[in-house]
Enzyme design. Structure first.
Site, mmCIF file in Angstrom:
data_model
loop_
_atom_site.group_PDB
_atom_site.id
_atom_site.type_symbol
_atom_site.label_atom_id
_atom_site.label_comp_id
_atom_site.label_asym_id
_atom_site.label_seq_id
_atom_site.Cartn_x
_atom_site.Cartn_y
_atom_site.Cartn_z
ATOM 1 N N CYS A 114 56.124 27.595 131.141
ATOM 2 C CA CYS A 114 56.351 26.444 130.240
ATOM 3 C C CYS A 114 57.027 25.277 130.944
ATOM 4 O O CYS A 114 57.009 24.158 130.440
ATOM 5 C CB CYS A 114 57.184 26.870 129.044
ATOM 6 S SG CYS A 114 56.482 28.254 128.171
ATOM 7 N N HIS A 254 61.140 21.084 125.435
ATOM 8 C CA HIS A 254 60.083 22.090 125.296
ATOM 9 C C HIS A 254 60.110 22.619 123.870
ATOM 10 O O HIS A 254 61.178 22.921 123.328
ATOM 11 C CB HIS A 254 60.340 23.209 126.315
ATOM 12 C CG HIS A 254 59.425 24.380 126.179
ATOM 13 N ND1 HIS A 254 58.093 24.253 125.848
ATOM 14 C CD2 HIS A 254 59.648 25.720 126.333
ATOM 15 C CE1 HIS A 254 57.540 25.456 125.816
ATOM 16 N NE2 HIS A 254 58.472 26.355 126.097
ATOM 17 N N ASN A 284 54.475 27.020 120.432
ATOM 18 C CA ASN A 284 54.792 26.878 121.854
ATOM 19 C C ASN A 284 53.486 26.854 122.654
ATOM 20 O O ASN A 284 52.786 27.862 122.730
ATOM 21 C CB ASN A 284 55.672 28.067 122.276
ATOM 22 C CG ASN A 284 56.037 28.039 123.749
ATOM 23 O OD1 ASN A 284 55.503 27.234 124.526
ATOM 24 N ND2 ASN A 284 56.935 28.918 124.144
HETATM 25 N N1 ACO Z 1 58.118 38.443 111.470
HETATM 26 C C1 ACO Z 1 59.031 39.176 110.826
HETATM 27 N N2 ACO Z 1 60.036 39.829 111.448
HETATM 28 C C2 ACO Z 1 60.091 39.708 112.786
HETATM 29 C C3 ACO Z 1 59.151 38.965 113.518
HETATM 30 C C4 ACO Z 1 58.140 38.321 112.807
HETATM 31 N N3 ACO Z 1 57.210 37.569 113.406
HETATM 32 N N4 ACO Z 1 59.480 39.034 114.835
HETATM 33 C C5 ACO Z 1 60.581 39.800 114.929
HETATM 34 N N5 ACO Z 1 60.956 40.222 113.677
HETATM 35 C C6 ACO Z 1 62.053 41.068 113.298
HETATM 36 C C7 ACO Z 1 62.536 41.935 114.445
HETATM 37 O O1 ACO Z 1 61.742 43.101 114.548
HETATM 38 C C8 ACO Z 1 63.954 42.243 113.979
HETATM 39 O O2 ACO Z 1 63.901 43.261 113.017
HETATM 40 P P1 ACO Z 1 65.032 44.411 112.992
HETATM 41 O O3 ACO Z 1 66.323 43.672 112.758
HETATM 42 O O4 ACO Z 1 64.598 45.279 111.885
HETATM 43 O O5 ACO Z 1 64.979 45.042 114.354
HETATM 44 C C9 ACO Z 1 64.385 40.952 113.289
HETATM 45 O O6 ACO Z 1 63.167 40.243 112.963
HETATM 46 C C10 ACO Z 1 65.248 40.045 114.125
HETATM 47 O O7 ACO Z 1 64.672 39.975 115.421
HETATM 48 P P2 ACO Z 1 65.285 39.042 116.514
HETATM 49 O O8 ACO Z 1 64.549 39.262 117.785
HETATM 50 O O9 ACO Z 1 66.777 39.206 116.514
HETATM 51 O O10 ACO Z 1 64.941 37.597 115.929
HETATM 52 P P3 ACO Z 1 65.383 36.218 116.476
HETATM 53 O O11 ACO Z 1 66.116 35.492 115.435
HETATM 54 O O12 ACO Z 1 66.015 36.343 117.843
HETATM 55 O O13 ACO Z 1 63.974 35.479 116.670
HETATM 56 C C11 ACO Z 1 62.447 34.902 118.398
HETATM 57 C C12 ACO Z 1 63.016 36.017 117.554
HETATM 58 C C13 ACO Z 1 61.792 33.906 117.461
HETATM 59 C C14 ACO Z 1 61.423 35.487 119.338
HETATM 60 C C15 ACO Z 1 63.593 34.211 119.182
HETATM 61 O O14 ACO Z 1 64.372 35.177 119.833
HETATM 62 C C16 ACO Z 1 63.097 33.234 120.204
HETATM 63 O O15 ACO Z 1 62.544 32.202 119.865
HETATM 64 N N6 ACO Z 1 63.335 33.519 121.487
HETATM 65 C C17 ACO Z 1 62.954 32.597 122.548
HETATM 66 C C18 ACO Z 1 61.490 32.707 122.798
HETATM 67 C C19 ACO Z 1 61.078 31.646 123.752
HETATM 68 O O16 ACO Z 1 61.590 30.553 123.758
HETATM 69 N N7 ACO Z 1 60.154 31.953 124.606
HETATM 70 C C20 ACO Z 1 59.811 30.968 125.582
HETATM 71 C C21 ACO Z 1 58.552 31.305 126.081
HETATM 72 S S1 ACO Z 1 58.245 30.132 127.297
HETATM 73 C C22 ACO Z 1 57.026 30.669 128.373
HETATM 74 O O17 ACO Z 1 57.195 30.479 129.544
HETATM 75 C C23 ACO Z 1 55.846 31.377 127.860
#
Ligand code: ACO
Length: 344
Positions: A114, A254, A284
């Site tokens: 990214c 980003h 994203n």
């Molecule tokens: N729908 C419903 N529930 C979900 C989903 C979903 N799509 N995804 C995860 N959950 C659940 C999890 O299983 C977890 O359940 P549990 O508590 O029963 O275990 C709960 O939601 C909370 O999960 P978290 O991982 O703590 O959720 P968080 O608030 O951290 O959000 C997310 C997750 C959106 C992935 C966040 O961590 C994030 O945005 N991280 C950064 C990702 C990013 O920026 N990536 C960059 C990629 S760049 C590249 O180079 C490709």
């Protein structure tokens, strides 16, 4: 000899027609519109159709950027295609885009996930300032849906496909990238990676069965990294440019998660209105994310001739990049014409 700058003179983007909404995802995995919107800010994203390839999307965006700059492909001295999802492992995306455009210049692929476009823009700036080239096309394009496991709710709701292109041209007017920072923390490489399908673990039935040819991510680890690095890197790069936060007209971060942008804004003590956000429409889009936001911000009039903007990206590597960009235009560009028309 006059100091050379690399002025941003052309921009354009392409997004596929196919829209994947949160409601669509509710039918595919155990998720909800409410969860996705609250946790990420995403409402919908675009997915490639059967007609879209990385090359075709890049070329569509590049053609628009060339038109805005008033150039033809033959005017290009170099092409940098930033992507982690090229059409083929070989040849590189740069050559395919060069060939499809009918350009007559060198071309390369740059793979920094990214952060790709920010890295590419900094490379283009250096090549122009060094006097090696005058006119460079930098494209950020991803068919990131190719690497997504649409049975994994923790990743499939986040990503979308897009391409965006920019042209940098030599100018003696202070403009373009005025300061930049490129960073990498390879110790965290496995918090965002595709374990299978490379040379360490070549594609095999086992890799496919394990689904390890798809993106695997420790979301919370990446979130913590991003929330810190975006704000810190922007603060450093603005200082390096000899400016203060008040001098920046618009921040283009980003678009990975609206909460990451909110957290960076809080850390920098800035109102969210100073940050351009279009994640709700596209999710994203990896290397296309920052240039897509940049182009939309220009087209929506959020960036004016002479504005100073700051961009910041982060992603797989883990990597990051930020830059302060002085917008300045040549008379032939659309931005100049828009400014002139509104002044009449
Ligand atoms: N729908 C419903 N529930 C979900 C989903 C979903 N799509 N995804 C995860 N959950 C659940 C999890 O299983 C977890 O359940 P549990 O508590 O029963 O275990 C709960 O939601 C909370 O999960 P978290 O991982 O703590 O959720 P968080 O608030 O951290 O959000 C997310 C997750 C959106 C992935 C966040 O961590 C994030 O945005 N991280 C950064 C990702 C990013 O920026 N990536 C960059 C990629 S760049 C590249 O180079 C490709």
């Amino acid at each position: 000899m006059n100091q050379k700058y690399a002025q941003l003179t052309g921009w354009g983007y392409y997004v596929p027609e196919k829209v994947l909404t949160n409601a669509d995802l509710e039918k595919m995995v155990d998720t909800s519109d409410e969860w996705i919107l609250q946790r990420t800010g995403i409402k919908e994203r675009r997915l490639r159709t059967e007609h879209d390839t990385n090359t075709s999307m890049s070329v569509a965006a590049a053609q628009k950027a060339l038109d805005v700059a008033g150039l033809t492909p033959k005017d290009l001295d170099f092409i940098i295609c930033c992507t982690t999802t090229p059409d083929y492992l070989l040849p590189a995306a740069g050559s395919l885009v060069q060939g499809a455009l009918g350009a007559e210049c060198g071309a390369m692929q740059l793979s920094t996930a990214c952060s790709g476009w920010v890295y590419g823009a900094v490379m283009a700036d250096s090549l122009i300032r060094s006097g090696m080239y005058d006119t460079i096309l930098v494209v950020g394009a991803e068919i990131i849906s190719h690497g997504i496991d649409y049975t994994d709710r923790t990743t499939c709701v986040l990503f979308g496909d897009a391409a965006a292109a920019t042209i940098f041209q030599a100018s003696d007017k202070p403009s373009g990238i005025m300061a930049s920072e490129l960073g990498s923390d390879g110790a965290k490489a496995k918090s965002l990676w595709v374990p299978g399908g490379g040379t360490t673990k070549p594609i095999s039935q086992q890799v496919v069965d394990e689904r390890s040819h798809y993106i695997m991510m420790d979301g919370q680890e990446v979130f913590k990294f991003a929330a810190r690095v975006v704000g810190e890197s922007l603060q450093r790069v603005v200082k390096k440019a000899g400016l203060t936060m008040d001098d920046i007209d618009l921040f283009i971060p980003h678009q990975a998660n609206a909460r990451i942008i909110e957290s960076a804004a809080r850390m920098m003590g800035l109102p969210l209105e100073k940050f351009f956000i279009n994640i709700h429409k596209y999710g994203n889009t990896s290397a296309a994310s920052v240039p897509l936001a940049l182009v939309e911000a220009i087209e929506e009039g959020r960036i004016q001739d002479g504005d100073t903007i700051a961009v910041a990206a982060f992603g797989g590597g883990l990597s990051w990049g930020s830059a302060v960009i002085q917008m300045g235009v040549k008379e032939k560009t659309a931005m100049y014409q828009m400014a002139a028309a509104s002044a009449d």
